[in-house]
Design a protein around this motif. Structure first.
Motif, mmCIF file in Angstrom:
data_model
loop_
_atom_site.group_PDB
_atom_site.id
_atom_site.type_symbol
_atom_site.label_atom_id
_atom_site.label_comp_id
_atom_site.label_asym_id
_atom_site.label_seq_id
_atom_site.Cartn_x
_atom_site.Cartn_y
_atom_site.Cartn_z
ATOM 1 N N THR A 314 -17.804 7.460 -23.508
ATOM 2 C CA THR A 314 -17.753 8.248 -24.738
ATOM 3 C C THR A 314 -19.075 8.270 -25.492
ATOM 4 N N THR A 315 -19.957 7.307 -25.223
ATOM 5 C CA THR A 315 -21.260 7.287 -25.881
ATOM 6 C C THR A 315 -22.206 6.413 -25.074
ATOM 7 N N CYS A 316 -23.482 6.738 -25.076
ATOM 8 C CA CYS A 316 -24.480 5.913 -24.396
ATOM 9 C C CYS A 316 -25.848 6.136 -25.031
ATOM 10 N N VAL A 317 -26.645 5.065 -25.066
ATOM 11 C CA VAL A 317 -27.946 5.139 -25.724
ATOM 12 C C VAL A 317 -28.894 4.127 -25.080
ATOM 13 N N PHE A 318 -30.132 4.557 -24.814
ATOM 14 C CA PHE A 318 -31.142 3.681 -24.231
ATOM 15 C C PHE A 318 -31.725 2.748 -25.296
ATOM 16 N N HIS A 319 -32.086 1.539 -24.851
ATOM 17 C CA HIS A 319 -32.762 0.565 -25.705
ATOM 18 C C HIS A 319 -34.147 1.099 -26.075
ATOM 19 N N PRO A 320 -34.644 0.860 -27.311
ATOM 20 C CA PRO A 320 -35.934 1.422 -27.716
ATOM 21 C C PRO A 320 -37.139 0.785 -27.037
ATOM 22 N N ILE A 321 -36.963 -0.374 -26.397
ATOM 23 C CA ILE A 321 -38.090 -1.062 -25.755
ATOM 24 C C ILE A 321 -37.772 -1.411 -24.309
ATOM 25 N N ASP A 322 -36.680 -2.141 -24.092
ATOM 26 C CA ASP A 322 -36.334 -2.635 -22.760
ATOM 27 C C ASP A 322 -35.690 -1.550 -21.902
ATOM 28 N N PRO A 323 -35.775 -1.696 -20.566
ATOM 29 C CA PRO A 323 -35.069 -0.769 -19.671
ATOM 30 C C PRO A 323 -33.584 -1.120 -19.617
ATOM 31 N N VAL A 324 -32.876 -0.772 -20.683
ATOM 32 C CA VAL A 324 -31.456 -1.101 -20.837
ATOM 33 C C VAL A 324 -30.737 0.120 -21.394
ATOM 34 N N VAL A 334 -17.902 -2.130 -24.186
ATOM 35 C CA VAL A 334 -19.318 -1.772 -24.100
ATOM 36 C C VAL A 334 -19.926 -2.465 -22.895
ATOM 37 N N VAL A 335 -20.765 -1.744 -22.162
ATOM 38 C CA VAL A 335 -21.461 -2.301 -21.008
ATOM 39 C C VAL A 335 -22.954 -2.046 -21.182
ATOM 40 N N LEU A 336 -23.764 -3.043 -20.824
ATOM 41 C CA LEU A 336 -25.212 -2.858 -20.786
ATOM 42 C C LEU A 336 -25.634 -2.695 -19.332
ATOM 43 N N ILE A 337 -26.294 -1.585 -19.034
ATOM 44 C CA ILE A 337 -26.861 -1.358 -17.696
ATOM 45 C C ILE A 337 -28.338 -1.697 -17.797
ATOM 46 N N ASN A 369 -19.940 6.510 -31.132
ATOM 47 C CA ASN A 369 -21.362 6.562 -31.449
ATOM 48 C C ASN A 369 -21.929 5.155 -31.364
ATOM 49 N N MET A 370 -23.115 5.009 -30.753
ATOM 50 C CA MET A 370 -23.825 3.726 -30.731
ATOM 51 C C MET A 370 -25.291 3.976 -31.016
ATOM 52 N N GLU A 371 -25.920 3.046 -31.733
ATOM 53 C CA GLU A 371 -27.338 3.164 -32.047
ATOM 54 C C GLU A 371 -27.968 1.773 -32.083
ATOM 55 N N TRP A 372 -29.174 1.658 -31.496
ATOM 56 C CA TRP A 372 -29.980 0.435 -31.609
ATOM 57 C C TRP A 372 -30.791 0.486 -32.901
ATOM 58 N N ASN A 373 -31.086 -0.695 -33.448
ATOM 59 C CA ASN A 373 -32.030 -0.718 -34.564
ATOM 60 C C ASN A 373 -33.438 -0.507 -34.035
ATOM 61 N N ILE A 374 -34.426 -0.465 -34.919
ATOM 62 C CA ILE A 374 -35.765 0.004 -34.558
ATOM 63 C C ILE A 374 -36.432 -0.856 -33.492
ATOM 64 N N ASN A 375 -36.159 -2.172 -33.466
ATOM 65 C CA ASN A 375 -36.785 -3.021 -32.453
ATOM 66 C C ASN A 375 -35.803 -3.500 -31.380
ATOM 67 N N GLY A 376 -34.593 -2.953 -31.396
ATOM 68 C CA GLY A 376 -33.648 -3.244 -30.332
ATOM 69 C C GLY A 376 -33.010 -4.614 -30.368
ATOM 70 N N LYS A 656 -25.009 13.971 -27.673
ATOM 71 C CA LYS A 656 -26.300 13.596 -28.215
ATOM 72 C C LYS A 656 -27.198 13.087 -27.094
ATOM 73 N N ILE A 657 -28.477 13.480 -27.125
ATOM 74 C CA ILE A 657 -29.441 13.089 -26.093
ATOM 75 C C ILE A 657 -30.055 11.741 -26.457
ATOM 76 N N SER A 658 -30.229 10.894 -25.453
ATOM 77 C CA SER A 658 -30.925 9.625 -25.639
ATOM 78 C C SER A 658 -31.998 9.480 -24.566
ATOM 79 N N TRP A 659 -33.252 9.296 -24.992
ATOM 80 C CA TRP A 659 -34.381 9.074 -24.084
ATOM 81 C C TRP A 659 -34.626 7.580 -23.930
ATOM 82 N N ASP A 660 -35.150 7.168 -22.762
ATOM 83 C CA ASP A 660 -35.619 5.791 -22.661
ATOM 84 C C ASP A 660 -37.058 5.731 -23.174
ATOM 85 N N SER A 661 -37.596 4.513 -23.336
ATOM 86 C CA SER A 661 -38.901 4.353 -23.982
ATOM 87 C C SER A 661 -40.049 4.896 -23.158
#
Length: 685
Positions: A314-324, A334-337, A369-376, A656-661
């Motif tokens: 239902t929702t997915c979002v890339f980590h702002p720094i790590d490949p997660v 919730v699952v972390l890939i 909906n899921m969102e990371w904070n600015i530094n993940g 909603k689109i989510s890009w990786d870092s």
């Protein structure tokens, strides 16, 4: 969360006879034991044999290492004990960093130097996140495992490790670790002439591990040159005097890695480069290898097996720094890939489960909906019943859980100015629901994790209007896009309280979206009537500066990423800094640079409304997803379309689109049992 001292390993497990080894097959020798190659239950392993009288009475190595679980930390498989020896069964590794540097390594081909250092840093950062200091980082304790490919780095030997106190230090009872890799503040412990006040300050801490890792990094990159000289006498002496005599050695082509090492071995512990910064620098080099050439993207569909049959993403979002990639499901789990091995293919990433929302809430609410904070460091999620949940990234623990009484939908908006602050909008609806529009009501939740525990960390504002979107325009100000045609600017006072008075900016039609450009100090807004406005902030004043009629409802906005805010992307085009893309209800994308007051460029992308439009972090690409389930990607250099990808979806929810870092991958929720990622990896099909 630190490792629990109450957790104990069964150190008295009797000798079973299942551990087999030849005394002639020696892998290594240490001060307290010998490591042999052997087998355990038929599996090839390494076994460390220690004479019982040499066993640490605190059982530190076994107790700590059995509780650590990270791909870059060596695993203890079991511990057995006979009348004379303790046997510690470990993962078998094929060599050490020391062997690589002295030319005796004969194992499998290794990844690049940067990727080796990336794994070392990730392993040490995990150890520190568990409130431990290793205290014996050296080339001999950094191992290579070729059990899986590519080769993995493993940090080993926790015999000197110690738990950190609340101020991130540990007491140093005696001289611990190797002097060749020890910072000056710890070498002082061997100087008996020092006053006790000086010795008191010389505590083990994460910064002492960082110094050792910096020295090891320099030693590894130069293949055997220690930054502080050579020899067991000269090296500690030069460290004490802050004389890195070999600091300018090394291949100039490797200065990027050597500079990282130089920043990690600063004399003052407070000036040493932190591990998060090291990771960011190492990953920035990978991003810069992504050139301006037109990339070729491919769709990857990964099935994420769940205990609940037909559980949908239902929702997915890339980590702002790590490949997660964080993935939320319909049942609230919730699952972390995660890409722990820097494998370029998303299909080869591994999964890790977070705490399920339905374990903590009375009903199984679907995540929307899921969102990371600015530094993940924190991950926030909202449910279809208006609840908001917050996890810590490192420890995977729920930090905050807010259950709304209504059945509205909440979206998360983290502050880009602080790591501990977010707001969430929600809709309050009665059981009968004012199915008439006039009955719509909403609200705003403010959460501040920096407030003292005894004080309130959250505030809820009830409103007579529905808040469709939120944009942070300063560290204490939020702009609310409201369905009644007004943008409201609220100030957050005393951590979470919202100001009684607020600014109001009139619009035409329902305001559906707002977006902030920090460098330009501009707020863009779009309405259901097709009006796009740009407001200029000057101190405390906000005034209308530009506007145009898009001739269709504006559903999404995206500013070109500011180069000053994203210095790792050196290829960004500063001339596009004030460029804005608008996704319209007609299926069109409009690209506009307001300050030029030029006619916006519009091109047809979808045959149905545009759900989201988003620039990549490096600014080279623009992506849009529509109700027709097609994802379009354009090059911002030529504005040519790179590709159209079908992103199959079930259900009516907006996407909603989510890009990786790295700007190489993007995803959007599918509401299928598969995670769909579009990625571009050079040389990989």
């Amino acid at each position: 969360m630190a490792l629990s001292k109450a957790v104990q390993c069964d150190f008295s497990k009797p000798w079973s006879g299942n551990i087999e080894f030849e005394k002639t097959d020696v892998l290594g020798r240490g001060g307290f034991g010998v490591v042999y190659r052997g087998t355990y239950n038929g599996e090839i392993i390494a076994v460390k044999r220690i004479i019982l009288e040499n066993v640490d009475p605190l059982n530190r190595e076994v107790m700590l290492q059995t509780q650590l679980d990270h791909v870059n930390v060596l695993k203890i498989l079991t511990v057995e004990q006979s009348s004379d020896f303790r046997y510690i069964v470990l993962e078998l590794c094929t060599g050490t960093l020391e062997q690589l540097c002295d030319g005796t390594y004969v194992g499998a081909e290794l990844p690049s130097d940067a990727k080796i250092l990336l794994q070392i840093t990730k392993g040490l950062r995990y150890i520190h996140s568990q409130k431990l200091v290793h205290r014996d980082i050296k080339p001999e304790n950094i191992l290579f495992s070729d059990k899986t490919m590519p080769v993995l780095v493993k940090l080993s030997d926790f015999g000197l490790s110690k738990q950190l106190s609340t101020n991130d230090t540990c007491t140093m009872s005696g001289f611990k670790g190797s002097q060749l890799w020890m910072p000056a503040e710890l070498l002082m412990l061997t100087d008996n002439s020092l006053q006790m006040s000086v010795l008191f300050e010389a505590k083990g801490s994460p910064s002492s591990d960082i110094f050792a890792t910096g020295c090891v990094t320099f030693y590894y990159v130069t293949r055997g040159i220690h930054p502080f000289g050579s020899g067991a006498i000269d090296v500690p002496k030069n460290i004490r005097k802050n004389k890195p005599v070999n600091i300018e050695q090394g291949d100039p082509g490797l200065n990027f890695l050597l500079d990282i090492a130089r920043e990690m071995i600063k004399f003052n512990p407070k000036e040493r480069l932190g591990l998060d910064k090291v990771l960011e620098k190492l990953r920035s080099r990978q991003r810069l290898s992504y050139t301006c050439k037109t990339p070729e993207f491919h769709v990857r569909a990964k099935l994420c097996n769940q205990p609940v049959p037909d559980n949908k993403v239902t929702t997915c979002v890339f980590h702002p720094i790590d490949p997660v990639l964080a993935v939320g499901f319909h049942d609230g789990s919730v699952v972390l890939i995660a890409n722990e091995t820097d494998d370029p293919l998303f299909l080869n990433w591994d999964r890790e489960t977070l705490s399920a929302v339905h374990d903590h809430l009375p009903n199984a609410f679907a995540l929307i909906n899921m969102e990371w904070n600015i530094n993940g460091t924190l991950l926030a999620a909202s449910t279809d019943k208006g609840s908001v949940i917050l996890w810590t990234y490192q420890n995977k623990q729920i930090l905050f859980d807010s259950v709304q009484n209504g059945d509205g939908v909440a979206n998360i908006f983290w502050s880009p100015f602080a790591t501990h602050l977010f707001v969430a909008n929600f809709r309050l609806e009665t059981r009968r629901r004012a199915r008439r529009d006039s009955g719509r009501k909403g609200g705003l939740l403010v959460w501040n994790g920096a407030i003292e525990e005894e004080e309130t960390v959250e505030t809820k504002l009830r409103t007579t209007y529905y808040i469709r979107d939120v944009a942070w325009i300063s560290d204490v100000e939020v702009a609310l896009a409201c369905h009644d045609g007004i943008i409201r600017i609220f100030t957050i006072m005393n951590g979470t309280s919202l100001s009684a008075s607020h600014k109001q900016l009139p619009h035409v039609g329902e305001v559906g979206v707002v977006a902030w450009n920090e460098r330009a100090q501009m707020l863009a807004s779009g309405s259901s009537e097709g009006t796009v406005k740009v407001w200029k902030k000057d101190g405390t004043q906000i005034s209308l500066r530009y506007e145009f009629n898009a001739k269709a409802s504006c559903l999404s906005l995206s500013w070109y990423p500011c180069s000053e805010a994203n210095t790792s992307c050196a290829v960004m085009d500063a001339s596009k800094n004030h460029l804005i893309a608008c996704g319209l209800g007609s299926g069109c994308i409009t690209v506009w640079k307001p300050e030029l007051e030029s006619i916006p460029t519009t091109f047809l992308a979808h045959n149905q409304m545009v759900h989201d439009v988003s620039f990549s972090p490096n600014g080279q690409l623009l992506a849009a997803i529509g109700a027709d389930d097609n994802l379009h990607i354009w090059s911002t250099n030529s504005w040519e379309e790179i590709g159209i990808f079908e992103m199959k979806k079930e259900g009516p929810n907006r996407r909603k689109i989510s890009w990786d870092s790295t700007s190489q991958r993007l995803t959007t929720a599918s509401e299928l049992t598969k995670i769909i990622v579009v990625e571009s990896i050079a040389g990989v099909d």
